[in-house]
Each structure stands twice: as structure tokens, then as C-alpha cells.
Design an enzyme around this catalytic site. Structure first.
Site, PDB file in Angstrom:
ATOM      1  N   HIS A 111       0.811  -1.226   0.000  1.00 54.53           N
ATOM      2  CA  HIS A 111       0.000   0.000   0.000  1.00 54.53           C
ATOM      3  C   HIS A 111       0.845   1.277   0.000  1.00 54.53           C
ATOM      4  CE1 HIS A 111      -3.479  -2.414   0.250  1.00 54.53           C
ATOM      5  NE2 HIS A 111      -3.519  -2.588   1.559  1.00 54.53           N
ATOM      6  N   HIS A 132      -9.683   1.571   1.015  1.00 55.48           N
ATOM      7  CA  HIS A 132      -9.527   0.423   1.917  1.00 55.48           C
ATOM      8  C   HIS A 132     -10.527   0.461   3.065  1.00 55.48           C
ATOM      9  CE1 HIS A 132      -7.442  -2.663   4.300  1.00 55.48           C
ATOM     10  NE2 HIS A 132      -6.709  -2.926   3.218  1.00 55.48           N
ATOM     11  N   GLU A 134     -11.524  -3.965  -2.600  1.00 50.54           N
ATOM     12  CA  GLU A 134     -10.673  -2.948  -3.207  1.00 50.54           C
ATOM     13  C   GLU A 134     -10.563  -3.148  -4.728  1.00 50.54           C
ATOM     14  OE1 GLU A 134      -6.881  -2.384  -0.702  1.00 50.54           O
ATOM     15  OE2 GLU A 134      -7.678  -4.340  -0.123  1.00 50.54           O
TER      16      GLU A 134
END
Length: 380
Positions: free
Chosen positions: A128, A202, A341
Site C-alpha cells: 500500500h 480500503h 478494493e
């Protein structure tokens, strides 16, 4: 700081129909980071009382209140009541994740013949965006609008070399709440030299309401016909695409999230302690379409997710371990939420068969995600 209701201009108020003026947008301070940066929180409310709160720390969805079949509103987003919770515990609650959402193996990739090394924050890999991804940045609030579709637009400029990524990337995140109970998140990005980009949101969802307990009885549909399996618990794809037919990963027909999650014959479920993998929705980016549908049979709340990205990471809240105390002192435990996601496939820069994450100057990166909320009146 007292929230200030922001309405359109006097001229707009005179010319818009009354229904268009039902939506409101309020802005207030949510606190300050350790280095003194002010974090704003913007509340978007439609005429039905549905409201979304978006904070500038991580351009994050802090809460979303939607009705059940009896009209009772509940917050369906896990998170914290105060900014300090987000600062103290990096769990990506509601956050915009990037520069590259999901994992990049060993934090390495090659672009246009040049090798790059990223910051590592999950063992040997980069997750991420690395050690300080976009979820940990204070975004600039550019615009807050009321009216028929209240919205907020935020911006963050990631400099050349940030976490090891090439190019200065300018990102805009727009949250818009419609009067028919749709929340749209639009991500746009441009760069001044070639780079890789993969942005997503998220949010941890529990359609019965955050803090209400497990989501294992909530039904989920994902139209993907394959997954990209991982090689071990580090969750890096092998490069294969494996059909879901006859496996616990087959969600093409809606089923309770927990129906097959304890299938010990599935190595993938053992690696992730539950579902934590990428579904193949298409082999390339296409027009926005339904990429998931979730329903809570108790409340009747239904959420349909739309996107045009080829992949969908589904995570079943496997590492919520009972040590997180969230909103209203609720303890979050394993399986108390799910994450969906829409994005490119994990580790795409190292798997040419997965497509390309490359963004060049003059191009515009887009990921538009729409969450549509409705009610199933046929249940209890």
C-alpha cells in the site's frame, strides 16, 4: 470549531430546484498531527439523512450512515471516533491507499529499463505504498460543495522519489454523495515522468453496523471467474490465474462470507487466515460495472460496488485480533468486517501478463468506485 454549512452561491440558490438544495456539506477540524498539521473532516448529507464523513488524513472515509429496512440509520464503516486512533494505529481504515495499492514483491520493479527500490513495510515486501503511503498523509482540501450532490475534493502531491517511486504524482480524490444513496469515490492522477500507479480505497465494511459483530453471515457476490493465487503467507502472486469453479473462492453466486472460510483443504485460505486475495474481473480495464454485491440479511442493507478496474481484492478482516478498540468503544475482532478494493492486480509491475501499471506524462490515471446502497425488503 463549529461546523459551517456550505451552500452554493446566492444565484445558484435562486435558480436550483428545491430538491437540489437538500444536500449539505459541513467542514470542521478533526484534530492535528504530531507535527501540527490540521486535519479537516467534511460531512456530506443527502435529503434522506444518509451522511458520509471524509477526513483529510489519508483522504479517508471515516463513517457512512445508511438506513436499514426499517429506516434506522447505522454507521457501516469501521474506524475511530478521534484522529488520534488513526495516528496511533495504522490499519488503513477507510483510507486511500497508494502510490501502489496492494503488494510489490521485495519492493522492487523495473520501468523503462531502470530498476527501482521501494520502502519496505511488510516483511520483505512493500504494501500500500510503503512505510509512509498516501493513507498517512494530510491531503489538501480543495473544494467542498453542497447541493443536489454534496462533495469534497482533496489533493496530494507525492514528490519524485517518495517511498522510492519515480516522478512527481499529483492525485485528486473526490467523494460525492447522491440523493439516491450512492457514494462515489473518484481518483485522478497525473505525473511529470513515467511511474507506476494503483490507487484504491480500503474501507472496512459491516452492513449490520460497525461494532455489531461478525460479517460471516453477510452474503457476498463477486463475478470474477478466477483468482491470482499467492505462493505463501507473504501474499505475492505466483503469476497464475486459477479458475474459482469448485473452490471456496467461487462467489459468482452470492453466498455467506463464512460458508467456506474454514475449508482446511484450501492452502490459499491458510496462507491468508481467511480470504485475502485478488479476483480476476477482466483482463483489462473496462467501463464501470458491478464488481461486488454484499447484503446483510438481518438489516436488509445491500451494497453494490461498481468499478472498471480488472481486479478486486477481497479481505475478510482476518487480522482484526480483538486489540482494536474502535468507535464508541467497540472491540473489533476477526471477521468483524470485509474489505473490497477495486484495483490492478497485485505486483503487476513484476508480472507482464497482468497488464501494466505505467503512467506517463500527459496521461490521466483514473479509478472511479461507486458504492450503491439499497434495501432488500424480502427478509426479516
Amino acid at each position: 470549531m463549529k461546523p459551517a454549512v456550505l451552500f452554493g452561491s446566492i444565484f445558484a440558490a435562486m435558480t436550483m430546484p428545491l430538491a437540489a438544495m437538500a444536500g449539505q456539506a459541513t467542514s470542521a477540524s478533526f484534530g492535528h498531527t504530531a507535527d501540527g498539521q490540521d486535519v479537516q473532516i467534511v460531512t456530506l448529507t443527502n435529503s434522506h439523512g444518509v451522511r458520509a464523513r471524509v477526513m483529510s488524513y489519508g483522504a479517508s472515509l471515516q463513517s457512512l450512515w445508511v438506513p436499514d429496512r426499517n429506516g434506522k440509520l447505522a454507521d457501516v464503516v469501521l474506524g475511530y471516533d478521534t484522529l488520534q486512533g488513526y495516528l496511533d494505529h495504522r490499519q488503513y481504515f477507510g483510507a486511500t491507499v497508494g502510490r501502489y495499492a496492494n503488494r510489490i514483491a521485495h519492493g522492487k520493479f523495473t520501468l523503462d529499463g531502470k530498476s527501482y527500490r521501494l520502502s519496505l513495510n511488510e516483511g520483505p515486501n512493500s504494501l500500500h505504498g510503503g512505510a509512509k503511503g498516501f493513507d498517512m498523509r494530510v491531503w489538501k482540501v480543495l473544494d467542498v460543495k453542497a447541493g443536489a450532490q454534496p462533495s469534497v475534493t482533496m489533493e496530494y502531491v507525492s514528490t519524485d522519489g517518495d517511498q522510492g517511486y519515480p516522478g512527481t504524482l499529483t492525485i485528486k480524490a473526490n467523494y460525492t454523495l447522491s440523493d439516491d444513496n450512492q457514494l462515489k469515490i473518484s481518483y485522478l492522477a497525473t505525473t511529470d515522468k513515467p511511474t507506476i500507479v494503483n490507487l484504491s480505497n480500503h474501507t472496512y465494511w459491516n452492513l449490520a453496523g460497525e461494532g455489531s459483530g461478525t460479517v460471516m453471515d453477510q452474503a457476498l457476490m463477486i463475478p470474477g471467474d478466477a483468482i491470482t493465487p499467492v505462493s505463501d503467507a507473504a501474499a505475492i502472486p505466483t503469476g497464475q490465474m486459477v479458475p474459482v469453479a469448485g473452490t471456496p473462492y467461487d462467489f459468482r453466486m452470492a453466498k455467506p462470507i463464512g460458508r467456506d472460510i474454514r475449508d482446511g483443504s484450501s492452502q490459499q485460505l491458510l496462507f491468508g487466515h481467511g480470504y485475502d486475495m485478488n479476483w480476476v474481473l477482466s483482463r483489462k480495464e473496462i467501463e464501470p460495472h458491478v464488481v461486488a454485491r454484499a447484503e446483510d440479511p438481518q438489516s436488509g442493507r445491500v451494497m453494490t460496488v461498481w468499478s472498471g478496474k480488472p481486479g478486486l481484492q477481497f479481505y475478510s478482516g482476518n487480522f482484526l485480533d480483538g486489540t482494536t478498540v474502535g468507535k464508541d468503544h467497540h472491540v473489533y475482532r476477526q471477521g468483524d468486517a470485509f474489505v473490497l478494493e477495486p484495483q490492478l492486480f497485485p505486483d503487476t509491475p513484476n508480472h507482464p501478463d497482468f497488464g501494466s501499471a505505467r503512467l506517463a506524462p500527459g496521461q490521466i490515471y483514473r479509478n472511479v468506485i461507486v458504492y450503491r446502497f439499497g434495501i432488500d425488503h424480502t427478509g426479516k
